[in-house]
Write an enzyme that holds these catalytic residues in place. Structure first.
Site, PDB file in Angstrom:
ATOM      1  N   ASN A   9       0.879  -1.167   0.000  1.00 28.78           N
ATOM      2  CA  ASN A   9       0.000   0.000   0.000  1.00 28.78           C
ATOM      3  C   ASN A   9       0.916   1.217   0.000  1.00 28.78           C
ATOM      4  OD1 ASN A   9      -1.660   2.158   0.512  1.00 28.78           O
ATOM      5  ND2 ASN A   9      -2.771   1.198   2.182  1.00 28.78           N
ATOM      6  N   GLU A  11       0.401   4.182   0.403  1.00 30.79           N
ATOM      7  CA  GLU A  11       0.037   5.198   1.390  1.00 30.79           C
ATOM      8  C   GLU A  11       0.582   4.859   2.781  1.00 30.79           C
ATOM      9  OE1 GLU A  11      -1.498   8.055   0.481  1.00 30.79           O
ATOM     10  OE2 GLU A  11      -1.300   7.234  -1.544  1.00 30.79           O
ATOM     11  N   CYS A  12       1.130   3.674   2.960  1.00 24.49           N
ATOM     12  CA  CYS A  12       1.590   3.177   4.260  1.00 24.49           C
ATOM     13  C   CYS A  12       3.106   3.318   4.374  1.00 24.49           C
ATOM     14  CB  CYS A  12       1.171   1.713   4.415  1.00 24.49           C
ATOM     15  SG  CYS A  12       1.874   0.883   5.852  1.00 24.49           S
ATOM     16  N   GLY A  13       3.568   4.030   5.404  1.00 27.90           N
ATOM     17  CA  GLY A  13       4.996   4.215   5.610  1.00 27.90           C
ATOM     18  C   GLY A  13       5.743   2.907   5.824  1.00 27.90           C
ATOM     19  N   ARG A  16       6.113   1.326   2.469  1.00 34.09           N
ATOM     20  CA  ARG A  16       7.124   2.028   1.660  1.00 34.09           C
ATOM     21  C   ARG A  16       8.536   1.680   2.128  1.00 34.09           C
ATOM     22  NH1 ARG A  16       3.500   6.321   2.460  1.00 34.09           N
ATOM     23  NH2 ARG A  16       4.940   7.300   3.946  1.00 34.09           N
TER      24      ARG A  16
END
Length: 142
Positions: A9, A11-13, A16
């Protein structure tokens, strides 16, 4: 070259950071944005089994309809929980990584290091936490 899949995802740190560590190992993974292209029910069950975890352990609570759907109810079966994840993929915790070395929910992100070849250099998470030193060795933060 090692074949690695990440259920990601962007949007997820944590997701990432996990992807960045895969790349830092010189691996070009297959990136599956699971909110756009969720795994099938059979695949999700296989991932849970291969990771040696429970279906409940893969449920994400934060930022999801977990509470509204009453998913904390201990009477719910694995099938019930899988049904919820199929209907609402945001309930699938991430990132899940698959490599020849196994399957793991990589929370925290440095869990991915056990699934990869050695890192090719230093790695620091988005929040500034150093995970790998200049020689590619895992840093133990006490």
């Amino acid at each position: 070259m090692m074949d690695v899949v990440i259920y990601h995802n962007p949007e997820c740190g944590t997701s990432r950071n996990t992807l960045a560590q895969i790349l830092n190992a010189g691996v070009e993974p297959h990136v599956i944005e699971y909110l756009k292209c969720p795994p099938s029910r059979v695949m999700l069950r296989q991932l849970v089994d291969r990771a040696g975890m429970t279906v409940r352990a893969l449920l994400r609570e934060k930022g999801t309809p977990f509470a509204a759907l009453g998913l904390a109810n201990p009477a719910l079966t694995d099938d019930d929980l899988l049904d919820a994840m199929m209907a609402h993929p945001i309930l699938i915790n991430r990132p899940l990584v698959v490599s020849p070395k196994g399957v793991r929910l990589c929370r925290p992100s440095e869990e991915v290091l056990d699934l990869l070849p050695p890192q090719r250099g230093a790695f620091t998470k988005e929040d500034g936490e150093r995970v790998v030193d200049d020689a590619g060795n895992r840093v133990t933060n006490s």
